[in-house]
Design an enzyme around this catalytic site. Structure first.
Site, mmCIF file in Angstrom:
data_model
loop_
_atom_site.group_PDB
_atom_site.id
_atom_site.type_symbol
_atom_site.label_atom_id
_atom_site.label_comp_id
_atom_site.label_asym_id
_atom_site.label_seq_id
_atom_site.Cartn_x
_atom_site.Cartn_y
_atom_site.Cartn_z
ATOM 1 N N GLY A 39 0.827 -1.205 0.000
ATOM 2 C CA GLY A 39 0.000 0.000 0.000
ATOM 3 C C GLY A 39 0.854 1.245 0.000
ATOM 4 O O GLY A 39 2.049 1.203 -0.285
ATOM 5 N N ASN A 40 0.235 2.372 0.318
ATOM 6 C CA ASN A 40 0.966 3.628 0.376
ATOM 7 C C ASN A 40 0.356 4.503 1.475
ATOM 8 O O ASN A 40 -0.603 4.105 2.146
ATOM 9 C CB ASN A 40 0.950 4.336 -0.986
ATOM 10 C CG ASN A 40 -0.457 4.567 -1.515
ATOM 11 O OD1 ASN A 40 -1.266 5.244 -0.879
ATOM 12 N ND2 ASN A 40 -0.759 3.994 -2.679
ATOM 13 N N ARG A 41 0.890 5.700 1.637
ATOM 14 C CA ARG A 41 0.519 6.543 2.772
ATOM 15 C C ARG A 41 -0.660 7.464 2.498
ATOM 16 O O ARG A 41 -1.003 8.294 3.334
ATOM 17 C CB ARG A 41 1.730 7.383 3.189
ATOM 18 C CG ARG A 41 2.889 6.567 3.741
ATOM 19 C CD ARG A 41 4.103 7.430 3.985
ATOM 20 N NE ARG A 41 3.805 8.547 4.867
ATOM 21 C CZ ARG A 41 4.612 9.578 5.056
ATOM 22 N NH1 ARG A 41 5.755 9.646 4.396
ATOM 23 N NH2 ARG A 41 4.281 10.551 5.883
#
Length: 405
Positions: free
Chosen positions: A206-208
């Site tokens: 995923g990412n932030r």
């Protein structure tokens, strides 16, 4: 700033307490002016305690101070929440039979009405005409939320949550002008949040991205009159914006499918989501455990480029005159700075507008404020000053409007 919070006589008046607190906690001087019927729901002492200022409903209190004129003249913003059908009717006709309506007549600052009433009242021709009149006079009348109303009824007419009213009111203070209704009759699709690509039943890549910028884009577009579909990835903890259809997805593939579906017949697509570039080739059916069978590496494959696919579909005549806005989170490196990479991305993607954010610790992701640049396919470049994500959204929509016309 001097903020006036007007409170109409509806069951949603209790939510005004949270709104007052949000204004006072951010350093504003708040004056609460309820109607007499509002005090049937929330007592005068509550509003005085929360605001730190006296509360009156009539024009004959503190007569030497001439409050029915002075309060409106000195205000930087007036917010009416809840704005009942009766209160908006009196305001639209220019009545001045209590302190609140007199204040509305003397205010020359931005004015926001947050409606709350039953669906039948909201959809009645008289209310529709009153809303149009208030907007013609320069006031911002929010689109109400849909949901549970008094009793067992549900539908449009629910008061937007205090956080949303506060965000829109704060935006008007930042912009220093009324929010235009320039997207009436337009269909706008907005993507938001990060995608999650599963590794096993527990883990994912995923990412932030929090989704805050995409939600701000959807919220501001809806309040400018657009019919908005929000395609939301990972946006944990964010309340759906009022008057917005929300479609929840998880992976990049699911987001691409949803964007394909909802972009047909739309006037604009705003790709604010942080879509994963890669996904695992193999997804384990059981949790990957430490030990003899743990992998040395994870093989990845590319996800399709949703933004580039939209541009190609438009070229192929499948999406008509769809306006396309992309987002780019960039960092500088040995090959160039943020804008160098962004200009190359705009040329590669072929979208009409590209919003560029410099990312890093405390920048763009997982924060409430944002800044950056807005690049146009025509070679224009505009700096987006630091401010709330709603402010950045409004500036992007300011640039999008002429493309739609």
């Amino acid at each position: 700033m001097r903020i006036v919070v007007g409170v109409g006589g509806g069951i949603a008046a209790y939510k005004a307490c949270s709104l007052v607190r949000k204004f006072t906690e951010t350093g504003h001087d708040v004056r609460v002016i309820p109607t007499e019927s509002a005090l049937q729901f929330v007592g005068k002492a509550t509003f005085e305690a929360l605001s730190g200022n006296p509360v009156h409903t009539g024009v004959f209190a503190d007569v030497p101070e001439v409050p029915h004129v002075r309060i409106g003249q000195e205000a930087d913003l007036v917010v009416i929440a809840p704005a009942t059908a009766d209160l908006m009717a009196r305001a639209a006709s220019g009545r001045a039979d209590d302190l609140l309506t007199a204040t509305l007549l003397t205010a020359r600052c931005p004015v926001v009405f947050a409606p709350a009433m039953h669906t039948e009242m909201w959809e009645h021709p008289a209310t529709i005409a009153n809303v149009a009149t208030l907007r013609a006079h320069g006031s911002t009348v929010m689109e109400p939320a849909s949901g549970r109303l008094t009793g067992a009824d549900t539908g449009p007419g629910r008061l937007p949550e205090p956080e949303e009213i506060f965000a829109l009111a704060s935006l008007l203070l930042e912009r220093s002008d009324a929010l235009p209704r320039d997207l009436e009759g337009r269909r706008v699709v907005v993507s938001a949040g990060g995608t999650r690509e599963p590794l096993d039943p527990v883990r994912f890549l995923g990412n932030r991205s929090s989704g805050k910028q995409g939600y701000a884009m959807a919220r501001v577009a809806a309040q400018r009159g657009a019919q908005v579909t929000l395609i939301a990835g990972n946006t944990i903890g964010l309340e759906p914006p009022a008057a917005v259809e929300v479609v929840h997805v998880t992976t990049a593939e699911q987001m691409g499918t949803a964007v394909d579906k909802h972009s047909v017949g739309a006037d604009a697509v705003i790709m604010a989501a942080a879509v994963a570039d890669f996904r695992p080739v193999n997804v384990a059916a059981a949790k990957i455990k430490k030990g003899a069978h743990e992998p040395n590496s994870i093989e990845l494959t590319k996800n399709r480029d949703i933004l580039a696919g939209l541009v190609q579909a438009r070229r192929d005549g499948q999406l008509g005159g769809l306006a396309i806005v992309g987002f780019a989170a960039e960092t500088g490196d040995e090959h160039g700075d943020v804008l160098t990479h962004a200009r190359a991305k705009l040329a590669r993607k072929g979208c009409d507008l590209l919003v560029v954010n410099a990312v890093g610790e405390g920048k763009a992701f997982e924060v409430d404020n944002n800044d950056g640049w807005l690049l146009g396919a025509d070679g224009t470049e505009q700096s987006l000053d630091h401010g709330s994500k709603a402010l950045l959204a409004s500036r992007v929509l300011d640039a999008l409007g002429p493309l739609l016309r």
